[in-house]
Design a protein around this motif. Structure first.
Motif, PDB file in Angstrom:
ATOM      1  N   VAL A   1      11.673 -65.783 -18.859  1.00 14.23           N
ATOM      2  CA  VAL A   1      12.672 -65.317 -19.506  1.00 14.23           C
ATOM      3  C   VAL A   1      14.130 -64.311 -18.002  1.00 14.23           C
ATOM      4  CG1 VAL A   1      14.430 -64.205 -21.631  1.00 14.23           C
ATOM      5  CG2 VAL A   1      12.137 -65.664 -22.036  1.00 14.23           C
ATOM      6  N   GLY A   2      13.471 -63.184 -17.806  1.00 14.34           N
ATOM      7  CA  GLY A   2      14.120 -62.630 -17.025  1.00 14.34           C
ATOM      8  C   GLY A   2      13.329 -61.811 -16.019  1.00 14.34           C
ATOM      9  N   ARG A   3      13.611 -61.510 -14.975  1.00 11.09           N
ATOM     10  CA  ARG A   3      13.027 -60.373 -13.887  1.00 11.09           C
ATOM     11  C   ARG A   3      14.093 -59.450 -13.528  1.00 11.09           C
ATOM     12  NH1 ARG A   3       8.578 -62.596  -9.932  1.00 11.09           N
ATOM     13  NH2 ARG A   3       9.163 -64.233 -11.376  1.00 11.09           N
ATOM     14  N   GLN A   4      13.761 -58.261 -13.101  1.00  8.11           N
ATOM     15  CA  GLN A   4      14.021 -56.966 -12.816  1.00  8.11           C
ATOM     16  C   GLN A   4      13.230 -55.911 -12.229  1.00  8.11           C
ATOM     17  OE1 GLN A   4      16.247 -55.124 -16.059  1.00  8.11           O
ATOM     18  NE2 GLN A   4      14.294 -54.897 -16.940  1.00  8.11           N
ATOM     19  N   GLN A   5      14.005 -55.054 -11.934  1.00  8.70           N
ATOM     20  CA  GLN A   5      12.932 -54.037 -10.920  1.00  8.70           C
ATOM     21  C   GLN A   5      12.460 -53.766 -11.618  1.00  8.70           C
ATOM     22  OE1 GLN A   5      14.969 -53.004  -6.741  1.00  8.70           O
ATOM     23  NE2 GLN A   5      13.009 -51.442  -6.462  1.00  8.70           N
ATOM     24  N   ALA A   6      11.105 -53.309 -11.553  1.00 10.56           N
ATOM     25  CA  ALA A   6      10.755 -51.662 -12.433  1.00 10.56           C
ATOM     26  C   ALA A   6      10.621 -50.478 -11.333  1.00 10.56           C
ATOM     27  CB  ALA A   6       9.371 -51.979 -13.285  1.00 10.56           C
TER      28      ALA A   6
ATOM     29  N   SER B   1       6.172 -47.681  -8.103  1.00  7.44           N
ATOM     30  CA  SER B   1       5.248 -48.450  -6.498  1.00  7.44           C
ATOM     31  C   SER B   1       4.166 -48.639  -7.510  1.00  7.44           C
ATOM     32  CB  SER B   1       5.426 -47.584  -5.352  1.00  7.44           C
ATOM     33  OG  SER B   1       4.407 -46.407  -5.254  1.00  7.44           O
ATOM     34  N   CYS B   2       3.450 -50.088  -6.291  1.00  2.00           N
ATOM     35  CA  CYS B   2       2.171 -50.527  -6.409  1.00  2.00           C
ATOM     36  C   CYS B   2       1.230 -49.087  -6.047  1.00  2.00           C
ATOM     37  CB  CYS B   2       1.404 -51.892  -6.316  1.00  2.00           C
ATOM     38  SG  CYS B   2       0.720 -52.435  -6.405  1.00  2.00           S
ATOM     39  N   PRO B   3      -0.654 -49.292  -6.994  1.00  2.00           N
ATOM     40  CA  PRO B   3      -1.202 -47.731  -6.036  1.00  2.00           C
ATOM     41  C   PRO B   3      -2.305 -48.874  -5.249  1.00  2.00           C
ATOM     42  CG  PRO B   3      -1.403 -49.090  -9.029  1.00  2.00           C
ATOM     43  CD  PRO B   3      -0.231 -49.374  -8.632  1.00  2.00           C
ATOM     44  N   TYR B   4      -1.750 -50.066  -4.965  1.00  6.70           N
ATOM     45  CA  TYR B   4      -2.453 -50.579  -4.493  1.00  6.70           C
ATOM     46  C   TYR B   4      -2.163 -51.068  -2.562  1.00  6.70           C
ATOM     47  CZ  TYR B   4      -5.097 -52.056  -8.862  1.00  6.70           C
ATOM     48  OH  TYR B   4      -6.083 -52.367  -9.928  1.00  6.70           O
ATOM     49  N   CYS B   5      -0.660 -51.434  -3.131  1.00  7.98           N
ATOM     50  CA  CYS B   5      -0.182 -51.532  -1.900  1.00  7.98           C
ATOM     51  C   CYS B   5       0.920 -50.700  -1.111  1.00  7.98           C
ATOM     52  CB  CYS B   5      -0.225 -52.591  -1.325  1.00  7.98           C
ATOM     53  SG  CYS B   5       1.440 -53.980  -2.491  1.00  7.98           S
ATOM     54  N   GLY B   6       1.352 -50.196  -2.076  1.00  5.01           N
ATOM     55  CA  GLY B   6       2.722 -49.454  -2.547  1.00  5.01           C
ATOM     56  C   GLY B   6       4.332 -50.417  -2.295  1.00  5.01           C
ATOM     57  N   GLY B   7       4.137 -51.210  -2.611  1.00  5.51           N
ATOM     58  CA  GLY B   7       4.830 -52.116  -2.759  1.00  5.51           C
ATOM     59  C   GLY B   7       6.036 -52.207  -3.712  1.00  5.51           C
ATOM     60  N   LYS B   8       7.373 -52.750  -4.108  1.00  2.64           N
ATOM     61  CA  LYS B   8       7.593 -52.381  -5.154  1.00  2.64           C
ATOM     62  C   LYS B   8       7.169 -53.298  -6.291  1.00  2.64           C
ATOM     63  CE  LYS B   8      11.689 -52.827  -2.441  1.00  2.64           C
ATOM     64  NZ  LYS B   8      13.096 -52.846  -2.050  1.00  2.64           N
ATOM     65  N   VAL B   9       7.796 -53.447  -7.853  1.00  2.00           N
ATOM     66  CA  VAL B   9       7.082 -53.625  -8.076  1.00  2.00           C
ATOM     67  C   VAL B   9       8.504 -54.411  -9.375  1.00  2.00           C
ATOM     68  CG1 VAL B   9       5.743 -53.339 -10.730  1.00  2.00           C
ATOM     69  CG2 VAL B   9       5.207 -51.917  -9.299  1.00  2.00           C
ATOM     70  N   HIS B  10       8.043 -55.813 -10.134  1.00  2.00           N
ATOM     71  CA  HIS B  10       9.056 -56.139 -10.517  1.00  2.00           C
ATOM     72  C   HIS B  10       8.710 -56.241 -12.349  1.00  2.00           C
ATOM     73  CE1 HIS B  10      11.360 -59.016  -8.059  1.00  2.00           C
ATOM     74  NE2 HIS B  10      11.272 -57.783  -7.502  1.00  2.00           N
ATOM     75  N   ALA B  11       9.996 -56.779 -12.940  1.00  2.00           N
ATOM     76  CA  ALA B  11       9.060 -56.528 -14.624  1.00  2.00           C
ATOM     77  C   ALA B  11       9.667 -57.621 -15.215  1.00  2.00           C
ATOM     78  CB  ALA B  11       9.689 -55.012 -15.203  1.00  2.00           C
TER      79      ALA B  11
ATOM     80  N   PHE C   1       3.628 -56.900 -11.867  1.00  2.00           N
ATOM     81  CA  PHE C   1       3.610 -57.704 -10.533  1.00  2.00           C
ATOM     82  C   PHE C   1       4.170 -57.288  -9.629  1.00  2.00           C
ATOM     83  CE2 PHE C   1       3.762 -61.078 -13.484  1.00  2.00           C
ATOM     84  CZ  PHE C   1       1.995 -61.375 -13.519  1.00  2.00           C
ATOM     85  N   CYS C   2       3.489 -56.685  -8.168  1.00  2.00           N
ATOM     86  CA  CYS C   2       3.523 -56.604  -7.005  1.00  2.00           C
ATOM     87  C   CYS C   2       4.211 -57.424  -6.530  1.00  2.00           C
ATOM     88  CB  CYS C   2       2.682 -55.538  -6.247  1.00  2.00           C
ATOM     89  SG  CYS C   2       2.940 -54.980  -5.101  1.00  2.00           S
TER      90      CYS C   2
ATOM     91  N   LEU D   1       4.755 -56.772  -2.976  1.00  3.16           N
ATOM     92  CA  LEU D   1       4.047 -57.438  -1.296  1.00  3.16           C
ATOM     93  C   LEU D   1       2.324 -58.226  -1.694  1.00  3.16           C
ATOM     94  CD1 LEU D   1       4.645 -54.584   0.445  1.00  3.16           C
ATOM     95  CD2 LEU D   1       5.352 -56.564   0.728  1.00  3.16           C
ATOM     96  N   CYS D   2       1.341 -57.666  -3.155  1.00  4.48           N
ATOM     97  CA  CYS D   2       0.229 -57.707  -3.353  1.00  4.48           C
ATOM     98  C   CYS D   2       0.395 -58.578  -4.080  1.00  4.48           C
ATOM     99  CB  CYS D   2      -0.921 -57.102  -2.997  1.00  4.48           C
ATOM    100  SG  CYS D   2      -0.892 -55.931  -5.050  1.00  4.48           S
ATOM    101  N   SER D   3       1.014 -59.523  -4.558  1.00  5.29           N
ATOM    102  CA  SER D   3       1.327 -59.631  -6.443  1.00  5.29           C
ATOM    103  C   SER D   3       0.484 -59.856  -7.086  1.00  5.29           C
ATOM    104  CB  SER D   3       1.025 -61.958  -5.704  1.00  5.29           C
ATOM    105  OG  SER D   3       1.744 -62.270  -5.064  1.00  5.29           O
ATOM    106  N   LYS D   4      -0.256 -58.521  -7.161  1.00  2.49           N
ATOM    107  CA  LYS D   4      -0.796 -58.179  -8.499  1.00  2.49           C
ATOM    108  C   LYS D   4      -0.286 -58.461  -9.722  1.00  2.49           C
ATOM    109  CE  LYS D   4      -5.079 -56.094  -6.071  1.00  2.49           C
ATOM    110  NZ  LYS D   4      -6.157 -55.730  -6.155  1.00  2.49           N
ATOM    111  N   ARG D   5      -0.931 -58.502 -10.590  1.00  5.80           N
ATOM    112  CA  ARG D   5      -0.688 -57.432 -12.039  1.00  5.80           C
ATOM    113  C   ARG D   5      -1.291 -56.704 -12.522  1.00  5.80           C
ATOM    114  NH1 ARG D   5      -2.081 -59.058 -17.774  1.00  5.80           N
ATOM    115  NH2 ARG D   5      -0.008 -58.816 -18.704  1.00  5.80           N
TER     116      ARG D   5
END
Length: 67
Positions: free
Chosen positions: A13-18, A21-31, A54-55, A57-61
């Motif tokens: 339905v939608g995507r936005q930046q949360a 940061s990701c605890p595994y790689c430090g990347g940005k998180v999207h909601a 989701f992150c 950079l590493c695409s982890k949930r």
């Protein structure tokens, strides 16, 4: 439990930046807001909306814990 003719369809339905940061790689998180529709023999039974994280950079949930 799934019956004969049962189907679940998920659409984004939608995507936005949360925040944060990701605890595994430090990347940005999207909601990502996901709408799911459960159908039984082509009749819609249930509509649900979920928010998944989701992150980028590493695409982890990622799972959000509320205290």
């Amino acid at each position: 439990m799934c019956f004969l003719g049962c189907d679940e369809e998920e659409t984004e339905v939608g995507r936005q930046q949360a925040r944060g940061s990701c605890p595994y790689c430090g990347g940005k998180v999207h909601a990502v807001d996901v709408g799911s529709k459960l159908r039984l023999c082509f009749l819609p039974i249930c509509f649900r909306f979920k928010r998944k994280y989701f992150c980028t950079l590493c695409s982890k949930r990622l799972v959000l814990y509320d205290y």
